[in-house]
Design a protein around this motif. Structure first.
Motif, PDB file in Angstrom:
ATOM      1  N   GLU A 137       0.679  -0.738  -0.074  1.00 44.14           N
ATOM      2  CA  GLU A 137       0.117  -0.486   0.109  1.00 44.14           C
ATOM      3  C   GLU A 137       0.801   1.404   0.112  1.00 44.14           C
ATOM      4  OE1 GLU A 137       1.029  -1.117   4.572  1.00 44.14           O
ATOM      5  OE2 GLU A 137      -0.638  -1.885   2.409  1.00 44.14           O
ATOM      6  N   VAL A 195       1.169   3.089  -3.812  1.00 42.98           N
ATOM      7  CA  VAL A 195       0.199   3.754  -3.906  1.00 42.98           C
ATOM      8  C   VAL A 195       0.480   5.680  -3.076  1.00 42.98           C
ATOM      9  CG1 VAL A 195      -2.442   4.007  -4.644  1.00 42.98           C
ATOM     10  CG2 VAL A 195      -0.976   1.977  -3.990  1.00 42.98           C
ATOM     11  N   HIS A 212       4.663   8.966  -9.255  1.00 39.43           N
ATOM     12  CA  HIS A 212       4.113   8.302  -8.833  1.00 39.43           C
ATOM     13  C   HIS A 212       2.857   7.938  -9.289  1.00 39.43           C
ATOM     14  CE1 HIS A 212       5.829  11.863  -6.380  1.00 39.43           C
ATOM     15  NE2 HIS A 212       4.618  10.668  -5.585  1.00 39.43           N
ATOM     16  N   SER A 216       1.049   2.686  -9.130  1.00 39.99           N
ATOM     17  CA  SER A 216      -0.024   2.290  -8.832  1.00 39.99           C
ATOM     18  C   SER A 216      -1.215   1.144  -9.774  1.00 39.99           C
ATOM     19  CB  SER A 216      -1.130   3.741  -9.526  1.00 39.99           C
ATOM     20  OG  SER A 216      -1.402   4.676  -7.882  1.00 39.99           O
ATOM     21  N   LYS A 238      -8.395   2.025  -4.879  1.00 39.28           N
ATOM     22  CA  LYS A 238      -7.604   3.110  -3.823  1.00 39.28           C
ATOM     23  C   LYS A 238      -6.888   3.449  -5.615  1.00 39.28           C
ATOM     24  CE  LYS A 238      -4.489   4.697  -0.713  1.00 39.28           C
ATOM     25  NZ  LYS A 238      -3.528   5.089   0.699  1.00 39.28           N
ATOM     26  N   ALA A 239      -5.930   2.233  -5.772  1.00 39.03           N
ATOM     27  CA  ALA A 239      -4.637   2.838  -6.374  1.00 39.03           C
ATOM     28  C   ALA A 239      -5.670   2.807  -8.582  1.00 39.03           C
ATOM     29  CB  ALA A 239      -4.081   1.012  -7.057  1.00 39.03           C
ATOM     30  N   TYR A 266      -6.233   6.512  -8.184  1.00 35.53           N
ATOM     31  CA  TYR A 266      -4.712   7.597  -8.129  1.00 35.53           C
ATOM     32  C   TYR A 266      -4.397   7.626 -10.015  1.00 35.53           C
ATOM     33  CZ  TYR A 266      -4.278   7.834  -3.224  1.00 35.53           C
ATOM     34  OH  TYR A 266      -5.026   8.337  -1.769  1.00 35.53           O
ATOM     35  N   MET A 267      -4.508   6.386 -10.090  1.00 41.73           N
ATOM     36  CA  MET A 267      -4.250   6.355 -12.084  1.00 41.73           C
ATOM     37  C   MET A 267      -5.229   7.116 -12.524  1.00 41.73           C
ATOM     38  SD  MET A 267      -4.139   2.124 -11.786  1.00 41.73           S
ATOM     39  CE  MET A 267      -4.393   2.201 -13.773  1.00 41.73           C
TER      40      MET A 267
END
Length: 453
Positions: A266, A269, A282, A286, A306-307, A310-311
């Protein structure tokens, strides 16, 4: 209060336990009081909003006992009554209990300190009385720290100070100290007056000075049915100039080569932010995390969500750094030209992210067209633009032409549709790399890139 004023009553058909209590608390209620008292004593530094007391009472029961918290507070009573003939109602008791102390003390410390650092510990003492108060503040000395000599000549005892406080006044005692040992350190302060005393303890972590460095060594052990035990040894030494007391070593035995790499998955990510290079630094992890979760037997739905979020954010941010010619650079249109390294990295990452989030095909085709404009007749990709975060190039050295060509080629080979569309350019780049290998590629990093391509 509203129910009492308006003469309202709540009725209930809940079954109530029968019984009378003519002589105060029964045995069960006494145990309740003891449990509450024990609980309250363990919460002395916490502001509890409610203290529940449950007991069966008779008409002549009037009192019970509690232990008040250690501090300055105010308690108000509120009775919630259930009975067979009155139902359920609130009965505010028109009394307030004020809890007071002669004085209270307070001080704060940072969570971490460096060994050898000095800090002035400021202990605040507040007088809660309506008269003047004399308080002696005493700090317990340990081997974990030492007191720094003060300039006050009248200070006969370095770890004790006398304060004279007016009514409802706060004053401070200051103790300059220097930390000597590593690890968790306890700071204990006592305050005493003629009629009362108090104590407060705080803890902090003392870290070693210098810059932390770590070294690792890997040992592969093969256990077979024939040989079920094997003895191996590892020798190591600490580098010169190591800070005394900061050395530590540990070993981990795992049955999976990648187990340690994905132990804290984690942490990879993170929210994509920053310039065009930082955003991709960053963004890429992810993508790799989601790819790993696809292959893993232990899928983490929360981490995946979450990934993916963020992507999407990283992709949206990266579009801000695409130039009119289709290339990408750290600051987009503000730069003199696009970056060959960054553009190839963006193309490859977006192709890898394409199965998970929606990617505009024109963004990819424009970037690839720009890359192909800088391919020489021999298949070599010419470096254009600059890269601020050179760590993105890995262990690159003088073999930049072969490494860059292999790096760009990997972007085209990431998707079969694009490698087929630009088959001629791909074949030309492969031929160039084969010739470079024949001549000789001295860098191991460049050779790995070429072999992988």
């Amino acid at each position: 209060f509203i129910m009492q004023t308006c003469n309202l009553m709540m009725m209930t058909n809940t079954g109530l336990q029968e019984g009378t209590q003519p002589y105060g608390l029964q045995n069960g209620a006494v145990e309740d009081f003891l449990n509450i008292e024990k609980y309250w004593n363990h919460r002395t530094n916490t502001a509890e909003s409610l203290l529940w007391l449950d007991a069966n009472v008779s008409y002549n029961w009037t009192s019970g006992g509690i232990t008040v918290p250690d501090g300055v507070a105010s308690l108000e009573a509120l009775a919630l009554v259930m009975s067979e003939d009155q139902g359920f109602s609130f009965i505010p008791v028109q009394q307030r209990l004020t809890i007071a102390k002669d004085f209270s003390l307070f001080f704060t410390v940072p969570p971490n300190m460096i060994r050898g650092e000095e800090i002035v510990l400021e202990v605040n003492v507040t007088n809660h009385l309506d008269k003047d108060l004399e308080v002696i503040v005493f700090m317990t000395q340990t081997e974990a720290f030492e007191f720094v000599l003060m300039t006050q000549k009248e200070a006969s005892v370095i770890n004790a100070q006398r304060l004279y406080l007016g009514a409802y006044v706060t004053s401070s005692a200051r103790f300059p100290i220097r930390f000597l040992v590593l690890g968790k350190v306890e700071l204990s302060v006592n305050a005493m007056s003629a009629e009362a005393s108090g104590k407060l303890v705080q803890r902090l972590l003392v870290k070693p000075e210098g810059v932390e460095q770590s070294f690792s060594e890997t040992l592969f052990l093969e256990i077979t049915p024939e040989v079920q035990a094997r003895l191996s040894s590892i020798s190591f030494s600490f580098p010169p100039g190591v800070v005394p007391g900061s050395q530590k070593a540990h070993f981990v035995l795992v049955g999976d080569i990648l187990a340690l790499s994905f132990e804290n998955l984690e942490s990879l990510v993170q929210i994509p932010t920053g310039c065009g290079e930082q955003n991709m630094i960053h963004f890429a992890p992810s993508v790799y995390v989601v790819q790993y979760l696809d292959k893993s037997f232990d899928d983490d739905a929360e981490l995946r969500s979450k990934a993916l979020s963020y992507m999407k954010k990283g992709y949206k941010n990266q579009l801000l750094y695409q130039r009119d010619d289709g290339s990408f650079s750290a600051f987009g249109k503000q730069d003199a030209s696009g970056s060959m390294w960054l553009t190839a990295f963006v193309v490859r990452c977006l192709l890898q992210a394409q199965p998970y989030i929606e990617i505009d095909p024109t963004v990819l085709s424009r970037a690839m067209t720009w890359l192909l404009k800088h391919q020489g007749s021999d298949g070599e990709f010419i470096e254009v633009g600059q890269l601020i975060h050179t760590e993105m190039q890995g262990g690159l050295n003088n073999d930049s032409s072969a490494a860059l060509t292999a790096y760009v080629l990997l972007a085209f080979l990431e998707d079969i549709n694009y490698s087929s569309r630009y088959e001629g350019n791909v074949s030309l780049a492969l031929e160039y790399l084969e010739n470079e290998v024949t001549v000789g590629v001295s860098s191991n990093y460049s050779l790995c890139l070429v072999a992988y391509a």
